[in-house]
Design a protein around this motif. Structure first.
Motif, mmCIF file in Angstrom:
data_model
loop_
_atom_site.group_PDB
_atom_site.id
_atom_site.type_symbol
_atom_site.label_atom_id
_atom_site.label_comp_id
_atom_site.label_asym_id
_atom_site.label_seq_id
_atom_site.Cartn_x
_atom_site.Cartn_y
_atom_site.Cartn_z
ATOM 1 N N ARG A 115 25.217 34.251 41.369
ATOM 2 C CA ARG A 115 25.673 34.689 40.163
ATOM 3 C C ARG A 115 26.909 33.933 39.593
ATOM 4 N NH1 ARG A 115 28.293 35.402 36.548
ATOM 5 N NH2 ARG A 115 28.538 37.159 35.013
ATOM 6 N N GLY A 116 27.552 33.323 40.543
ATOM 7 C CA GLY A 116 28.858 32.727 40.289
ATOM 8 C C GLY A 116 30.054 33.328 40.499
ATOM 9 N N VAL A 117 29.794 34.820 41.270
ATOM 10 C CA VAL A 117 30.775 35.492 41.887
ATOM 11 C C VAL A 117 31.659 34.907 42.846
ATOM 12 C CG1 VAL A 117 31.414 37.949 42.682
ATOM 13 C CG2 VAL A 117 29.727 37.568 41.071
ATOM 14 N N HIS A 118 32.907 34.825 42.879
ATOM 15 C CA HIS A 118 33.610 34.195 44.129
ATOM 16 C C HIS A 118 34.056 35.317 45.059
ATOM 17 C CE1 HIS A 118 36.319 31.479 45.932
ATOM 18 N NE2 HIS A 118 36.989 32.382 46.194
ATOM 19 N N LEU A 119 33.912 35.139 46.202
ATOM 20 C CA LEU A 119 33.990 35.916 47.395
ATOM 21 C C LEU A 119 35.227 35.631 47.977
ATOM 22 C CD1 LEU A 119 30.347 35.847 48.615
ATOM 23 C CD2 LEU A 119 31.232 37.566 47.311
ATOM 24 N N LEU A 120 36.172 36.434 47.717
ATOM 25 C CA LEU A 120 37.787 36.283 48.371
ATOM 26 C C LEU A 120 37.495 36.173 49.850
ATOM 27 C CD1 LEU A 120 39.584 38.358 45.768
ATOM 28 C CD2 LEU A 120 39.575 35.657 46.032
ATOM 29 N N ASP A 121 36.598 36.979 50.487
ATOM 30 C CA ASP A 121 36.435 36.853 51.957
ATOM 31 C C ASP A 121 36.232 35.445 52.438
ATOM 32 O OD1 ASP A 121 34.389 37.649 54.624
ATOM 33 O OD2 ASP A 121 36.448 38.975 54.476
ATOM 34 N N GLU A 122 35.848 34.636 51.694
ATOM 35 C CA GLU A 122 35.446 33.218 52.239
ATOM 36 C C GLU A 122 36.490 32.276 51.568
ATOM 37 O OE1 GLU A 122 30.588 33.701 51.790
ATOM 38 O OE2 GLU A 122 31.462 32.489 50.324
ATOM 39 N N ALA A 123 37.096 32.647 50.560
ATOM 40 C CA ALA A 123 38.236 31.597 50.147
ATOM 41 C C ALA A 123 39.076 32.416 49.191
ATOM 42 C CB ALA A 123 37.645 30.223 49.656
ATOM 43 N N PRO A 124 40.162 32.037 49.197
ATOM 44 C CA PRO A 124 41.353 32.479 47.856
ATOM 45 C C PRO A 124 40.831 31.863 46.467
ATOM 46 C CG PRO A 124 42.480 30.843 49.318
ATOM 47 C CD PRO A 124 41.287 31.017 50.050
ATOM 48 N N PHE A 125 41.534 32.329 45.513
ATOM 49 C CA PHE A 125 41.004 31.760 44.165
ATOM 50 C C PHE A 125 42.262 31.692 43.288
ATOM 51 C CE2 PHE A 125 39.929 32.444 39.744
ATOM 52 C CZ PHE A 125 38.592 31.845 39.772
ATOM 53 N N GLU A 126 42.293 30.407 42.586
ATOM 54 C CA GLU A 126 43.441 30.209 42.018
ATOM 55 C C GLU A 126 43.051 30.384 40.303
ATOM 56 O OE1 GLU A 126 45.794 26.904 43.071
ATOM 57 O OE2 GLU A 126 46.131 27.850 44.775
ATOM 58 N N LEU A 127 43.339 31.249 39.712
ATOM 59 C CA LEU A 127 42.974 31.449 38.050
ATOM 60 C C LEU A 127 43.673 30.398 37.357
ATOM 61 C CD1 LEU A 127 41.711 33.186 35.913
ATOM 62 C CD2 LEU A 127 43.776 34.253 35.712
ATOM 63 N N ASN A 128 45.128 30.069 37.732
ATOM 64 C CA ASN A 128 45.731 28.695 37.098
ATOM 65 C C ASN A 128 46.759 28.623 38.042
ATOM 66 O OD1 ASN A 128 47.728 30.643 36.419
ATOM 67 N ND2 ASN A 128 46.555 31.681 34.711
ATOM 68 N N GLU A 129 47.799 27.679 37.455
ATOM 69 C CA GLU A 129 48.890 27.214 38.434
ATOM 70 C C GLU A 129 49.902 28.243 38.697
ATOM 71 O OE1 GLU A 129 51.624 24.285 36.762
ATOM 72 O OE2 GLU A 129 50.667 24.808 34.838
ATOM 73 N N VAL A 131 48.805 31.819 38.957
ATOM 74 C CA VAL A 131 48.436 33.247 39.377
ATOM 75 C C VAL A 131 47.092 32.881 40.431
ATOM 76 C CG1 VAL A 131 47.445 35.762 39.141
ATOM 77 C CG2 VAL A 131 49.119 34.511 37.469
ATOM 78 N N GLY A 132 47.122 33.417 41.633
ATOM 79 C CA GLY A 132 46.247 33.452 42.770
ATOM 80 C C GLY A 132 45.807 34.698 43.246
ATOM 81 N N PHE A 133 44.734 34.772 43.737
ATOM 82 C CA PHE A 133 43.869 35.811 44.422
ATOM 83 C C PHE A 133 43.753 35.635 45.797
ATOM 84 C CE2 PHE A 133 43.819 35.854 39.971
ATOM 85 C CZ PHE A 133 43.934 37.268 39.631
ATOM 86 N N ARG A 176 47.364 30.303 51.911
ATOM 87 C CA ARG A 176 46.616 28.924 51.393
ATOM 88 C C ARG A 176 46.940 28.828 49.994
ATOM 89 N NH1 ARG A 176 40.798 29.615 53.105
ATOM 90 N NH2 ARG A 176 40.265 27.569 51.842
ATOM 91 N N LEU A 177 47.422 30.093 49.129
ATOM 92 C CA LEU A 177 47.527 30.225 47.746
ATOM 93 C C LEU A 177 48.779 29.256 47.648
ATOM 94 C CD1 LEU A 177 46.737 33.877 46.878
ATOM 95 C CD2 LEU A 177 45.610 31.734 46.172
ATOM 96 N N SER A 178 48.861 28.345 46.464
ATOM 97 C CA SER A 178 50.083 27.559 46.247
ATOM 98 C C SER A 178 50.696 28.215 44.939
ATOM 99 C CB SER A 178 49.477 26.199 45.855
ATOM 100 O OG SER A 178 48.774 26.058 44.518
ATOM 101 N N THR A 179 50.247 29.157 44.571
ATOM 102 C CA THR A 179 50.608 30.032 43.199
ATOM 103 C C THR A 179 51.990 30.826 43.534
ATOM 104 O OG1 THR A 179 49.242 31.699 43.549
ATOM 105 C CG2 THR A 179 48.472 29.933 41.956
ATOM 106 N N PRO A 180 52.786 30.876 42.660
ATOM 107 C CA PRO A 180 53.994 31.775 42.890
ATOM 108 C C PRO A 180 53.548 33.174 42.657
ATOM 109 C CG PRO A 180 54.076 31.007 40.604
ATOM 110 C CD PRO A 180 52.901 30.236 41.390
ATOM 111 N N VAL A 181 52.735 33.481 41.924
ATOM 112 C CA VAL A 181 52.199 35.195 41.767
ATOM 113 C C VAL A 181 50.846 35.465 42.512
ATOM 114 C CG1 VAL A 181 51.509 36.824 40.278
ATOM 115 C CG2 VAL A 181 53.137 35.233 39.314
ATOM 116 N N ARG A 182 50.944 36.366 43.523
ATOM 117 C CA ARG A 182 49.825 36.448 44.359
ATOM 118 C C ARG A 182 49.036 37.930 44.327
ATOM 119 N NH1 ARG A 182 53.526 33.468 47.652
ATOM 120 N NH2 ARG A 182 52.646 31.510 48.452
#
Length: 298
Positions: A115-129, A131-133, A176-182
C-alpha cells in the motif's frame, strides 16, 4: 484534530525522506495525525474510510500506532488497506499485539508495504530535512521499581530480552535520523502516566519505561503510543518530552476527534521553514545523502 491518510514507503536500510505534501500555511509547524487501536475486522469495510480521507487536509503525515486489526489475519489487513486507500499523505506504522495474534505479522507487513505504508520497525523516516520519525512496537515489563528484571527462569530472561531488543532498535533508529526534530511512534506505553486509568494489575502488560532512556537522550519532540484504551491521553517523560496515548478511544473521548489526533510540532526558530513538497511519493535525498552533499563528499 481529525483523521488521516498516507502513501510512500521504503523497505531499504537507509532513512527515507519525502517532501512535504504542501507547505504548511504557517510555514513553521508540521502537523502530525496519529491513531492506534481501531481494530478493523472483516466486516468493518467503509467504517473509517471517510474519516481517514480527511487527513489529507488536516495533517502532513499519518501515524498508525498498532492494533490496526483484531487478530492480524490477511483478510483483516485487506480491509485496513481499503480504509486507507484515499490517503495521500505519507503513512507510517508500527504493529501492535493484535496484529501478531494470528502468527502472520509478515503478511500484515507485506500488505502494508504494498500500500506504500512505511514500517518504522524496519527503518526510520525523514519527512523533510527538519523532521524525522523513529518507531518500534515496544513491549511489556512494567514501570519504575516494579519493572521486571532478567532474573530466574530462562522464560523470564527471554521476556525481558525482548523488551531490551526493542529499546536497542529504537535507539538505533533515533541515532540514524539526521533531522533536528525527532518524533517517536510506539504501540506499548513508555511511561506509567498514560496507562493510569487502566486496572493497576495489568500495568506491566501495557508497556515498559526502559524505552524512556533513548527517548530522553535523543530529546524527542513528542511520542505517540496506543494499547492503553482506558489510560490517560497525555503525559510526559522525566526529560519533559510530551507523550500522547492515541488509542482511538482516548482520541475520541479526550481529544474530541472522530478518529485521529492532530498534533502540531513547531519548527525551531533558527530553522528555515520546511520546503514545499513535490508530488506525493517522490523521494528526496536521505539525511545521509544531504549530509554528504553539505560536506562536499560523493
Amino acid at each position: 484534530m481529525t483523521d488521516g491518510r498516507t502513501m510512500g514507503a521504503n523497505g531499504g536500510s537507509e532513512p527515507v525522506a519525502f517532501g512535504r505534501r504542501k507547505e504548511d500555511r504557517r510555514g513553521r509547524v508540521v502537523r502530525v495525525a496519529a491513531v492506534g487501536d481501531f481494530h478493523v475486522g472483516e466486516k468493518d469495510g467503509g467504517e473509517y474510510r471517510e474519516a481517514f480521507a480527511r487527513v489529507n487536509d488536516e495533517a502532513d503525515i499519518l501515524l498508525l500506532a498498532g492494533d490496526l486489526t483484531r487478530r492480524g489475519t490477511p483478510a483483516e489487513i485487506d480491509v485496513v488497506i481499503k480504509e486507507l486507500q484515499d490517503v495521500r499523505v505519507p503513512i507510517l506504522a508500527v504493529l501492535g499485539n493484535h496484529d501478531h495474534e494470528s502468527g502472520q505479522p509478515e503478511k500484515v507487513n507485506e500488505a502494508l508495504r504494498a500500500r506504500g505504508v512505511h514500517l518504522l520497525d524496519e527503518a526510520p523516516f525523514e519527512l523533510n530535512e527538519h523532521v524525522g520519525f523513529a518507531g518500534v512496537k515496544g513491549y511489556m515489563g512494567g514501570f519504575g521499581r516494579y519493572t521486571l528484571t532478567a532474573f530466574g527462569e530462562q522464560d523470564t530472561k527471554t521476556f525481558v530480552g525482548t523488551t531490551l531488543d526493542e529499546v536497542q532498535k529504537l535507539e538505533y533508529s533515533l541515532r540514524r535520523l539526521s533531522t533536528p526534530v525527532r518524533v517517536v511512534l510506539l504501540h506499548y506505553a513508555p511511561i506509567m502516566d498514560t496507562v493510569m486509568g487502566e486496572p493497576e494489575q495489568i500495568f506491566p502488560f501495557l508497556g515498559n519505561d526502559r524505552l524512556l532512556e533513548p527517548i530522553d537522550r535523543f530529546k524527542a519532540a513528542v511520542v505517540f503510543h496506543g494499547h492503553a484504551h482506558h489510560g490517560t491521553f497525555r503525559g510526559q517523560t522525566p526529560g519533559g518530552v510530551p507523550v500522547f496515548n492515541v488509542s482511538m478511544l482516548r482520541v475520541r473521548e479526550d481529544a474530541g476527534a472522530e478518529l485521529f489526533y492532530v498534533h502540531e510540532i513547531p519548527l525551531p526558530a533558527d530553522l528555515p521553514a520546511a520546503e514545499q513538497a513535490s508530488e506525493p511519493g517522490v523521494e528526496h535525498p536521505s539525511g545521509a545523502e544531504r549530509a554528504a552533499a553539505r560536506s562536499g563528499s560523493a
